[in-house]
Design a protein around this motif. Structure first.
Motif, PDB file in Angstrom:
ATOM      1  N   ARG A   1      48.376  46.509  48.516  1.00  0.00           N
ATOM      2  CA  ARG A   1      47.220  46.935  48.118  1.00  0.00           C
ATOM      3  C   ARG A   1      46.919  46.825  46.809  1.00  0.00           C
ATOM      4  O   ARG A   1      48.131  46.626  46.017  1.00  0.00           O
ATOM      5  N   TRP A   2      45.766  46.494  46.058  1.00  0.00           N
ATOM      6  CA  TRP A   2      45.790  46.248  44.552  1.00  0.00           C
ATOM      7  C   TRP A   2      44.433  47.036  44.052  1.00  0.00           C
ATOM      8  O   TRP A   2      43.731  47.136  44.877  1.00  0.00           O
ATOM      9  N   SER A   3      44.379  47.301  42.793  1.00  0.00           N
ATOM     10  CA  SER A   3      43.349  47.678  42.175  1.00  0.00           C
ATOM     11  C   SER A   3      43.380  47.085  40.986  1.00  0.00           C
ATOM     12  O   SER A   3      44.342  47.053  40.227  1.00  0.00           O
ATOM     13  N   GLY A   4      41.992  46.913  40.025  1.00  0.00           N
ATOM     14  CA  GLY A   4      41.992  46.492  38.820  1.00  0.00           C
ATOM     15  C   GLY A   4      40.743  46.855  38.076  1.00  0.00           C
ATOM     16  O   GLY A   4      39.786  47.324  38.731  1.00  0.00           O
ATOM     17  N   LYS A   5      40.729  46.717  36.774  1.00  0.00           N
ATOM     18  CA  LYS A   5      39.648  46.766  35.791  1.00  0.00           C
ATOM     19  C   LYS A   5      39.442  45.850  34.862  1.00  0.00           C
ATOM     20  O   LYS A   5      40.511  45.318  34.246  1.00  0.00           O
ATOM     21  N   GLY A   6      38.198  45.410  34.482  1.00  0.00           N
ATOM     22  CA  GLY A   6      38.061  44.020  33.777  1.00  0.00           C
ATOM     23  C   GLY A   6      36.569  44.191  33.401  1.00  0.00           C
ATOM     24  O   GLY A   6      35.764  45.000  33.579  1.00  0.00           O
ATOM     25  N   SER A   7      35.936  43.016  32.716  1.00  0.00           N
ATOM     26  CA  SER A   7      34.782  42.925  32.342  1.00  0.00           C
ATOM     27  C   SER A   7      33.669  42.901  33.591  1.00  0.00           C
ATOM     28  O   SER A   7      32.644  43.239  33.274  1.00  0.00           O
ATOM     29  N   ALA A   8      34.110  42.598  34.741  1.00  0.00           N
ATOM     30  CA  ALA A   8      33.196  42.881  35.959  1.00  0.00           C
ATOM     31  C   ALA A   8      33.370  44.267  36.567  1.00  0.00           C
ATOM     32  O   ALA A   8      32.451  44.522  37.572  1.00  0.00           O
ATOM     33  N   GLY A   9      33.796  45.043  35.905  1.00  0.00           N
ATOM     34  CA  GLY A   9      34.068  46.336  36.490  1.00  0.00           C
ATOM     35  C   GLY A   9      35.244  46.766  37.207  1.00  0.00           C
ATOM     36  O   GLY A   9      36.352  46.096  37.147  1.00  0.00           O
ATOM     37  N   THR A  10      35.622  47.748  38.256  1.00  0.00           N
ATOM     38  CA  THR A  10      36.626  47.979  39.089  1.00  0.00           C
ATOM     39  C   THR A  10      36.655  47.315  40.306  1.00  0.00           C
ATOM     40  O   THR A  10      35.475  47.330  40.938  1.00  0.00           O
ATOM     41  N   CYS A  11      37.739  46.582  40.712  1.00  0.00           N
ATOM     42  CA  CYS A  11      37.793  46.111  42.032  1.00  0.00           C
ATOM     43  C   CYS A  11      38.985  46.462  42.722  1.00  0.00           C
ATOM     44  O   CYS A  11      39.909  47.072  42.037  1.00  0.00           O
ATOM     45  N   SER A  12      39.177  46.488  43.915  1.00  0.00           N
ATOM     46  CA  SER A  12      40.208  46.614  44.704  1.00  0.00           C
ATOM     47  C   SER A  12      40.179  45.752  45.978  1.00  0.00           C
ATOM     48  O   SER A  12      39.178  45.104  46.556  1.00  0.00           O
ATOM     49  N   GLY A  13      41.376  45.825  46.896  1.00  0.00           N
ATOM     50  CA  GLY A  13      41.588  45.205  47.903  1.00  0.00           C
ATOM     51  C   GLY A  13      42.986  45.158  48.534  1.00  0.00           C
ATOM     52  O   GLY A  13      43.666  46.141  47.895  1.00  0.00           O
ATOM     53  N   ARG A  14      43.344  44.191  49.113  1.00  0.00           N
ATOM     54  CA  ARG A  14      44.536  43.808  49.550  1.00  0.00           C
ATOM     55  C   ARG A  14      45.266  42.637  49.313  1.00  0.00           C
ATOM     56  O   ARG A  14      44.458  41.734  48.833  1.00  0.00           O
ATOM     57  N   TRP A  15      46.541  42.416  49.536  1.00  0.00           N
ATOM     58  CA  TRP A  15      47.141  41.249  49.213  1.00  0.00           C
ATOM     59  C   TRP A  15      48.090  40.642  50.237  1.00  0.00           C
ATOM     60  O   TRP A  15      48.514  41.775  50.991  1.00  0.00           O
ATOM     61  N   GLN A  16      48.406  39.444  50.379  1.00  0.00           N
ATOM     62  CA  GLN A  16      49.388  39.018  51.348  1.00  0.00           C
ATOM     63  C   GLN A  16      50.192  37.699  50.839  1.00  0.00           C
ATOM     64  O   GLN A  16      49.504  37.198  49.988  1.00  0.00           O
ATOM     65  N   ALA A  17      51.470  37.851  51.172  1.00  0.00           N
ATOM     66  CA  ALA A  17      52.395  36.775  50.422  1.00  0.00           C
ATOM     67  C   ALA A  17      52.994  36.199  51.557  1.00  0.00           C
ATOM     68  O   ALA A  17      53.422  36.793  52.509  1.00  0.00           O
ATOM     69  N   THR A  18      53.381  34.925  51.074  1.00  0.00           N
ATOM     70  CA  THR A  18      54.391  33.937  52.092  1.00  0.00           C
ATOM     71  C   THR A  18      55.152  33.406  51.057  1.00  0.00           C
ATOM     72  O   THR A  18      55.037  33.161  50.175  1.00  0.00           O
ATOM     73  N   ARG A  19      56.268  33.406  51.511  1.00  0.00           N
ATOM     74  CA  ARG A  19      57.645  32.469  51.026  1.00  0.00           C
ATOM     75  C   ARG A  19      57.129  31.187  50.922  1.00  0.00           C
ATOM     76  O   ARG A  19      56.918  30.438  52.063  1.00  0.00           O
ATOM     77  N   SER A  20      57.360  30.542  49.694  1.00  0.00           N
ATOM     78  CA  SER A  20      56.742  28.865  49.593  1.00  0.00           C
ATOM     79  C   SER A  20      58.034  28.217  49.810  1.00  0.00           C
ATOM     80  O   SER A  20      59.076  28.601  49.818  1.00  0.00           O
TER      81      SER A  20
END
Length: 121
Positions: free
Chosen positions: A102-121
């Motif tokens: 999960r992630w969350s952040g704040k910047g010029s467009a306001g607050t956002c959040s969601g999920r992430w998924q990663a794969t080994r390259s």
């Protein structure tokens, strides 16, 4: 808000607490990873993919964002990302070839959040 999406993906990397001495023992996760960020709340881009690098249990970016993070021996990930006036944080877990969180952040467009998924390259 594109910047927050790029950062938090770094939030590659990446639910459990990190043991401070664990990164040195997390070498099994070392190497290049690709992270997909999915926004679930806020006005950030809906999705974005980017590369990150793990070395000695430390997460860094292959791009321009400032990323600091760790991967513990069991694959627990904590990441903080900043660029310009935006910042985000994420946590999750990596396995041998993939991960999620999960992630969350704040910047010029306001607050956002969601999920992430990663794969080994």
């Amino acid at each position: 808000m594109v910047r927050i999406v790029r950062f938090t993906a770094a939030a590659v990397l990446a639910a459990a607490a990190i043991v401070p001495s664990a990164p040195a023992r997390a070498a099994g996760f070392d190497g290049p990873w690709t992270v997909l960020i999915i926004t679930e709340a806020g006005s950030c881009d809906q999705g974005y993919s980017f590369p990150v690098q793990i070395s000695g249990g430390r997460v860094t970016s292959a791009g321009s964002a400032n990323i600091t993070g760790t991967v513990g021996r069991g694959g627990a990930v904590t990441v903080r990302v900043s660029q310009g006036g935006s910042s985000a944080s994420g946590n999750g877990r990596l396995g041998a070839t993939s991960g999620f969180g999960r992630w969350s952040g704040k910047g010029s467009a306001g607050t956002c959040s969601g999920r992430w998924q990663a794969t080994r390259s």
